[in-house]
Design an enzyme around this catalytic site. Structure first.
Site, PDB file in Angstrom:
ATOM      1  CE1 TYR A   1      -2.151  32.399  26.190  1.00 56.34           C
ATOM      2  CE2 TYR A   1      -0.818  31.846  28.315  1.00 56.34           C
ATOM      3  CZ  TYR A   1      -1.336  31.570  27.042  1.00 56.34           C
ATOM      4  OH  TYR A   1      -0.708  30.471  26.190  1.00 56.34           O
TER       5      TYR A   1
ATOM      6  CE  LYS B   1      -4.414  28.437  25.152  1.00 57.19           C
ATOM      7  NZ  LYS B   1      -4.268  28.384  23.372  1.00 57.19           N
TER       8      LYS B   1
HETATM    9  P1  NAD Z   1       2.537  32.862  18.989  1.00 56.12           P
HETATM   10  O1  NAD Z   1       2.034  34.224  19.601  1.00 56.12           O
HETATM   11  O2  NAD Z   1       3.913  32.992  18.517  1.00 56.12           O
HETATM   12  O3  NAD Z   1       1.573  32.627  17.582  1.00 56.12           O
HETATM   13  C1  NAD Z   1       0.082  32.857  17.496  1.00 56.12           C
HETATM   14  C2  NAD Z   1      -0.417  32.694  16.153  1.00 56.12           C
HETATM   15  O4  NAD Z   1      -1.701  32.959  15.995  1.00 56.12           O
HETATM   16  C3  NAD Z   1       0.514  33.800  15.332  1.00 56.12           C
HETATM   17  O5  NAD Z   1       1.146  33.463  14.048  1.00 56.12           O
HETATM   18  C4  NAD Z   1      -0.724  34.851  15.059  1.00 56.12           C
HETATM   19  O6  NAD Z   1      -0.697  35.468  13.742  1.00 56.12           O
HETATM   20  C5  NAD Z   1      -2.029  33.847  15.102  1.00 56.12           C
HETATM   21  N1  NAD Z   1      -3.250  34.554  15.272  1.00 56.12           N
HETATM   22  C6  NAD Z   1      -3.446  35.294  16.519  1.00 56.12           C
HETATM   23  N2  NAD Z   1      -4.880  35.803  16.351  1.00 56.12           N
HETATM   24  C7  NAD Z   1      -5.353  35.144  15.599  1.00 56.12           C
HETATM   25  C8  NAD Z   1      -6.759  35.061  15.015  1.00 56.12           C
HETATM   26  N3  NAD Z   1      -7.481  35.884  15.329  1.00 56.12           N
HETATM   27  N4  NAD Z   1      -6.841  34.422  13.838  1.00 56.12           N
HETATM   28  C9  NAD Z   1      -5.941  33.623  13.224  1.00 56.12           C
HETATM   29  N5  NAD Z   1      -4.669  33.582  13.498  1.00 56.12           N
HETATM   30  C10 NAD Z   1      -4.310  34.340  14.694  1.00 56.12           C
HETATM   31  O7  NAD Z   1       2.162  31.771  19.761  1.00 56.12           O
HETATM   32  P2  NAD Z   1       2.842  30.617  20.387  1.00 56.12           P
HETATM   33  O8  NAD Z   1       3.697  30.649  21.362  1.00 56.12           O
HETATM   34  O9  NAD Z   1       3.581  29.934  19.118  1.00 56.12           O
HETATM   35  O10 NAD Z   1       1.598  29.600  21.003  1.00 56.12           O
HETATM   36  C11 NAD Z   1       0.948  28.847  20.147  1.00 56.12           C
HETATM   37  C12 NAD Z   1      -0.141  28.063  20.931  1.00 56.12           C
HETATM   38  O11 NAD Z   1       0.302  27.414  21.975  1.00 56.12           O
HETATM   39  C13 NAD Z   1      -1.225  29.242  21.820  1.00 56.12           C
HETATM   40  O12 NAD Z   1      -2.600  28.386  21.593  1.00 56.12           O
HETATM   41  C14 NAD Z   1      -0.610  29.299  23.121  1.00 56.12           C
HETATM   42  O13 NAD Z   1      -1.518  29.363  23.997  1.00 56.12           O
HETATM   43  C15 NAD Z   1      -0.080  27.649  23.189  1.00 56.12           C
HETATM   44  N6  NAD Z   1       1.064  27.379  24.174  1.00 56.12           N
HETATM   45  C16 NAD Z   1       1.938  28.277  24.001  1.00 56.12           C
HETATM   46  C17 NAD Z   1       3.190  27.938  25.027  1.00 56.12           C
HETATM   47  C18 NAD Z   1       4.522  28.867  24.811  1.00 56.12           C
HETATM   48  O14 NAD Z   1       5.470  28.701  25.660  1.00 56.12           O
HETATM   49  N7  NAD Z   1       4.574  29.496  23.728  1.00 56.12           N
HETATM   50  C19 NAD Z   1       2.995  26.812  25.770  1.00 56.12           C
HETATM   51  C20 NAD Z   1       2.043  26.352  26.092  1.00 56.12           C
HETATM   52  C21 NAD Z   1       0.892  26.460  25.028  1.00 56.12           C
END
Ligand code: NAD
Ligand code: TYD
Length: 350
Positions: free
Chosen positions: A156, A160
């Protein structure tokens, strides 16, 4: 009038970002592009999906042709890119999906933006939402700053990190106005119950074992999701092209301490004698390559953009538990796939 593309807007953080932008900026047109994987749920957005400045596009960022056509048709001013595969454990079992979505998907978006903007970058921005996990793991001391070298360990975080490198490459090579932020672990409503906090809330409620990896000594820096969204708003509007910001809660918890705190709150709310659910703690084999500690130095965003977390952890954690306990239907739907039926009802086969 601004047209903004938000990818991954049906997921956990993305849905909070979409809600914030739709409500706060009625003059902007917000396009939520999401593939609706298992993690994407349109029920997260029922309070804004009828607003005139909200538009939903069911699409896959891996579909390069569709993405190019969309950029051509809509002429977006800005992109806030959150769509990703986001769960470390899934990346260990299926790394290729993470390369497809997180790396290739990001490059397709960059390529479409570059092609359609065609060097006319005035008023444009491509904002990549990234994670602190790209920096690797800390020992007992120290903090990640914006200049900490990338050293990802999981598929993962490697995916990223790779995407972030491409974002920087599009800035350095083509002059695209890109920005990146790297945030620590978020918590709050609407998080898919495979991640620690919602999974354990659900398990405590149903008296199911709580699988603690290793000895529970790993440390994470937890930030309330709406504080992240405030930071995203500031960075989107104010950050200089090519810049990077770290975002964190200054709120480090060892997993086992966080879990005990959660048990204390849950037992109280469920009317169980204090400590009842401690017996659910079950130590299991550690996650492969499990990063020991993440912690963020957020002084740059504080000094340059005046951002600080507003939600105290006690308050945010309690609010989060309440949300999951009061939204049983949401829980049942995301775990049963009923939200796919909701999508059919709302959008048919589009
Ligand atoms: P999540 O898994 O809840 O949501 C991801 C979303 O992306 C989903 O709605 C999914 O349907 C969509 N998706 C996945 N593959 C796709 C594709 N090929 N085309 C279009 N849509 C697609 O993730 P999250 O926790 O909300 O994280 C969102 C972003 O923030 C990510 O990029 C993650 O790396 C980053 N992030 C998350 C955290 C955390 O603690 N959750 C912390 C820092 C950064
Ligand atoms: P997670 O919510 O998956 O976020 P991340 O791995 O991106 O930090 O996990 C948070 C911490 O909790 C992490 O150290 C792994 C640990 N964990 C468990 O001990 N048991 C679990 O069942 C899960 C999902 C996570």
């Amino acid at each position: 009038m601004k047209k903004i593309l938000i990818t991954g807007g049906a997921g956990f953080i993305g849905s909070h970002v979409v809600r914030h932008f739709v409500n706060k900026y009625p003059g902007y047109q917000i396009y939520n592009l999401d593939k609706l994987t298992y993690a994407g749920n349109l029920e997260n957005l029922t309070d804004v999906d009828q607003k005139p400045n909200y538009h939903f596009i069911k699409a896959d960022i891996e579909d390069a042709e569709l993405i190019m056509d969309l950029f051509q048709r809509e002429q977006f001013d800005g992109v806030i890119h959150l769509a990703a595969e986001s769960h470390v454990d899934r990346s260990i079992t299926n790394p290729l999906q993470f390369i497809h979505t997180n790396v290739l998907g990001t490059v397709h978006l960059l390529h479409a933006a570059k092609t359609i903007w065609h060097g006319h970058y005035e008023g444009k921005k491509f904002y990549q939402i990234s994670t602190d996990e790209v920096y690797g793991a800390l020992g007992d001391t120290g903090l990640f700053s914006e200049t900490t070298p990338y050293n990802p360990h999981s598929p993962y975080s490697a995916a990223k990190a790779s995407a972030d490198h491409f974002v920087r490459a599009y800035h350095d090579t083509y002059g695209m106005p890109t920005v990146i932020s790297n945030c620590s672990n978020n918590y709050g409503p609407n998080q898919f119950p495979e991640k620690l906090i919602p999974l354990f809330i659900n398990n405590i409620k149903h008296n199911k074992p709580l699988p603690v990896y290793g000895q529970g000594l790993n440390v994470r820096d937890w930030l309330y999701v709406e504080d992240h969204v405030e930071a995203i708003d500031l960075i989107f509007h104010q950050a200089q092209p090519g810049s990077t910001y770290n975002i964190g809660g200054n709120n480090e918890w060892r997993n086992i301490d966080l879990i005990k705190k959660l048990i204390e709150i849950m037992d109280r709310k469920l009317g169980r004698p204090a400590g009842t659910s401690l017996s659910l703690i079950t130590y299991v084999t550690d996650r492969a390559g499990h990063d020991l500690r993440y912690a963020i130095d957020a002084s740059k965003i504080r000094e340059e953009l005046g951002w600080e977390p507003k939600v105290r952890f006690d308050e945010g954690f309690e609010k989060t538990v309440d949300w999951y306990l009061h939204n049983e239907e949401w829980f049942n739907h995301v775990t049963s796939g009923e939200y796919e039926e909701y999508y059919q009802k709302m959008y048919g086969n589009r």
